[in-house]
Design a protein around this motif. Structure first.
Motif, PDB file in Angstrom:
ATOM      1  N   GLY A 107     -95.168 -67.718 -47.607  1.00 59.66           N
ATOM      2  CA  GLY A 107     -93.919 -66.965 -47.645  1.00 59.66           C
ATOM      3  C   GLY A 107     -94.036 -65.507 -47.300  1.00 59.66           C
ATOM      4  O   GLY A 107     -93.031 -64.784 -47.315  1.00 59.66           O
ATOM      5  N   GLN A 108     -95.228 -65.042 -46.958  1.00 57.19           N
ATOM      6  CA  GLN A 108     -95.435 -63.632 -46.641  1.00 57.19           C
ATOM      7  C   GLN A 108     -96.056 -63.507 -45.248  1.00 57.19           C
ATOM      8  O   GLN A 108     -96.814 -64.370 -44.792  1.00 57.19           O
ATOM      9  CB  GLN A 108     -96.372 -62.981 -47.669  1.00 57.19           C
ATOM     10  CG  GLN A 108     -95.870 -63.026 -49.096  1.00 57.19           C
ATOM     11  CD  GLN A 108     -94.645 -62.162 -49.295  1.00 57.19           C
ATOM     12  OE1 GLN A 108     -94.516 -61.089 -48.703  1.00 57.19           O
ATOM     13  NE2 GLN A 108     -93.721 -62.619 -50.141  1.00 57.19           N
ATOM     14  N   LEU A 109     -95.685 -62.428 -44.561  1.00 58.62           N
ATOM     15  CA  LEU A 109     -96.289 -62.170 -43.259  1.00 58.62           C
ATOM     16  C   LEU A 109     -97.712 -61.655 -43.470  1.00 58.62           C
ATOM     17  O   LEU A 109     -97.938 -60.713 -44.227  1.00 58.62           O
ATOM     18  CB  LEU A 109     -95.466 -61.128 -42.486  1.00 58.62           C
ATOM     19  CG  LEU A 109     -95.914 -60.871 -41.035  1.00 58.62           C
ATOM     20  CD1 LEU A 109     -95.772 -62.133 -40.202  1.00 58.62           C
ATOM     21  CD2 LEU A 109     -95.090 -59.730 -40.431  1.00 58.62           C
ATOM     22  N   ALA A 110     -98.654 -62.299 -42.798  1.00 62.12           N
ATOM     23  CA  ALA A 110    -100.059 -61.928 -42.960  1.00 62.12           C
ATOM     24  C   ALA A 110    -100.767 -62.047 -41.616  1.00 62.12           C
ATOM     25  O   ALA A 110    -100.257 -62.643 -40.663  1.00 62.12           O
ATOM     26  CB  ALA A 110    -100.734 -62.835 -43.990  1.00 62.12           C
ATOM     27  N   VAL A 111    -101.957 -61.468 -41.532  1.00 56.46           N
ATOM     28  CA  VAL A 111    -102.797 -61.622 -40.341  1.00 56.46           C
ATOM     29  C   VAL A 111    -103.762 -62.768 -40.605  1.00 56.46           C
ATOM     30  O   VAL A 111    -104.556 -62.707 -41.542  1.00 56.46           O
ATOM     31  CB  VAL A 111    -103.564 -60.320 -40.027  1.00 56.46           C
ATOM     32  CG1 VAL A 111    -104.506 -60.545 -38.844  1.00 56.46           C
ATOM     33  CG2 VAL A 111    -102.603 -59.193 -39.738  1.00 56.46           C
TER      34      VAL A 111
END
Length: 454
Positions: free
Chosen positions: A409-413
């Motif tokens: 649910g979170q933007l990550a690399v």
């Protein structure tokens, strides 16, 4: 008296019909033992050292390095029995039967019984064949003789190749050899004559403007002045196989991006164990493929077009694409379905090293049932690979690079890879192909899923 026996290029198996001489391992006059390698040849599959089934003195070699010979063409002659003086490169003397030869059998070449020497049938009017022709004192062909009917009086494959490279019609040459045999000197003389002849434009149109001359020269250069590269050896085999694949297989491609972060973390954990062999990404992907093929056996098959049947294969012989100095080759890991990731990795490493050294055998390059193609090593993300005929599918893997990704649910690399599956639409529909690819992607994202099949 010694017997002079002729050793011909043997059938090297796997449907190969010709080979190119890469390196002679013996000289005329050398003494060779039975089964001693005498020449290194390159086929469309691999580099092969060819052993001679006779022991004795080498009296002649047929073909320079770089010459392409068909199976059954003479390679060399050996005088067996009492020692003889070598006569240089040239035709073999007629002889009887060899009383001692190799008991081994090269692929497609048996020596269980003593071979009987038969006279070779030569082109009409040619009495003798020379392996390395000697330039005669006068070798001037007639200017423009009309093409003659019947066989061309040429024996040396080197002479034929030289003529092809310079677009010479051998039927227009008058040979200076015995009974009209066309020698290399005849071809070279014709090439020199053509080069020294005035250009047709200069003779026919002496008053042409400089601008028109440049235009005409440019046109001729673009039409016939380009570099020509022969499609032979590995390059020729690849061209034939890919052309046949495109011609016969109705292929389709689907692809998906996958988060490979956990796979890379699992690999790092495996490789942190002291003394353990290093796990490669390719080996892990290969193990994922064998697990996926167990679930979707339709993709481990081939099509018998004449019988109009799909043949599902019981074993997985996994090919993997490897780029070498000789071109693209596909070594095959036999019975990959019975191996774990460590075993597959060890076999991939062994075959890769053999590919780089040019020592792969034809058997190691054939018989694959599914191919894994890691084109990510070239720094690209995606591709639509051509199926390795007669297989039914190929999995392509792009580079694994950090990219923005929605994780929990979170933007990550995350470490992201693109996977593509090209498949033969005759063996399955999109649902099966998509299911296979989705399973592969799931295992890349969650390697623990493989525990179910280990």
């Amino acid at each position: 008296m010694p017997q002079v026996l002729e050793f011909k290029l043997p059938d090297l198996g796997e449907g190969l019909t010709e080979a190119e001489i890469v390196r002679w391992l013996v000289e005329v006059g050398d003494v060779v033992a039975i089964d001693q390698p005498v020449v290194e040849v390159e086929t469309a599959k691999a580099m092969v050292e060819v052993p001679c089934p006779y022991g004795g003195v080498v009296t002649a070699r047929f073909g320079d390095e770089g010459t392409e010979l068909p199976v059954g063409a003479p390679l060399l002659t050996v005088a067996v029995g009492s020692p003889v003086e070598p006569s240089g490169d040239g035709p073999a003397a007629d002889s009887g039967t060899e009383d001692s030869g190799s008991g081994n059998v090269l692929v497609g070449y048996g020596t269980g019984a003593p071979p009987v020497r038969r006279r070779r049938v030569r082109p009409q009017g040619v009495k003798a064949a020379v392996a390395v022709p000697v330039a005669p004192e006068t070798a001037v062909p007639e200017p423009e003789p009309a093409p003659a009917a019947g066989p061309v009086a040429v024996v040396s494959p080197l002479v034929r190749r030289l003529a092809r490279q310079h677009d010479l019609d051998l039927r227009r040459l008058a040979g200076s050899g015995p009974d009209g045999l066309i020698l290399r000197a005849d071809v070279e003389s014709a090439i020199r004559s053509a080069a020294e002849a005035p250009a047709p434009e200069a003779v026919a149109e002496p008053a042409v403007s400089s601008g028109s001359s440049v235009s005409s020269a440019s046109s001729g250069s673009s039409a016939s002045g380009g570099e020509r590269v022969a499609l032979r050896g590995v390059r020729g085999a690849v061209a034939d196989k890919l052309s046949r694949s495109r011609r016969e297989i109705p292929d389709a491609t689907c692809w998906v991006d996958a988060d490979a972060t956990e796979l890379m973390a699992a690999r790092a954990s495996m490789n942190s164990v002291a003394g353990a062999s290093k796990a490669s990404v390719l080996a892990l992907l290969a193990r994922i493929c064998t697990a996926a093929l167990a679930r979707y056996p339709e993709l481990n098959s081939t099509v018998d077009q004449e019988a109009r049947e799909i043949v599902r294969l019981p074993q997985v012989h996994l090919g993997f694409a490897a780029q070498t100095d000789r071109g693209l080759v596909v070594p095959v890991v036999r019975d990959a379905h019975e191996r774990n990731a460590e075993s597959i990795g060890a076999e991939i490493a062994r075959l890769t090293e053999a590919a780089r050294m040019g020592t792969l055998t034809p058997a190691q390059l054939t018989g694959g049932t599914f191919t894994l193609n890691n084109y990510g090593v070239f720094g690209v993300d995606g591709s639509t690979p051509i199926i390795n005929h007669p297989e039914a599918a190929m999995l392509g893997v792009g580079r694994i690079v950090p990219k923005p990704w929605v994780y929990e649910g979170q933007l990550a690399v995350r470490q992201v890879v693109q996977l593509s599956l090209t498949f033969d639409h005759r063996v399955c529909d999109g649902g099966t192909a998509g299911g296979f690819l989705r399973y592969v992607a799931d295992c890349v994202e969650r390697p623990a899923l493989l525990l179910r099949s280990l």
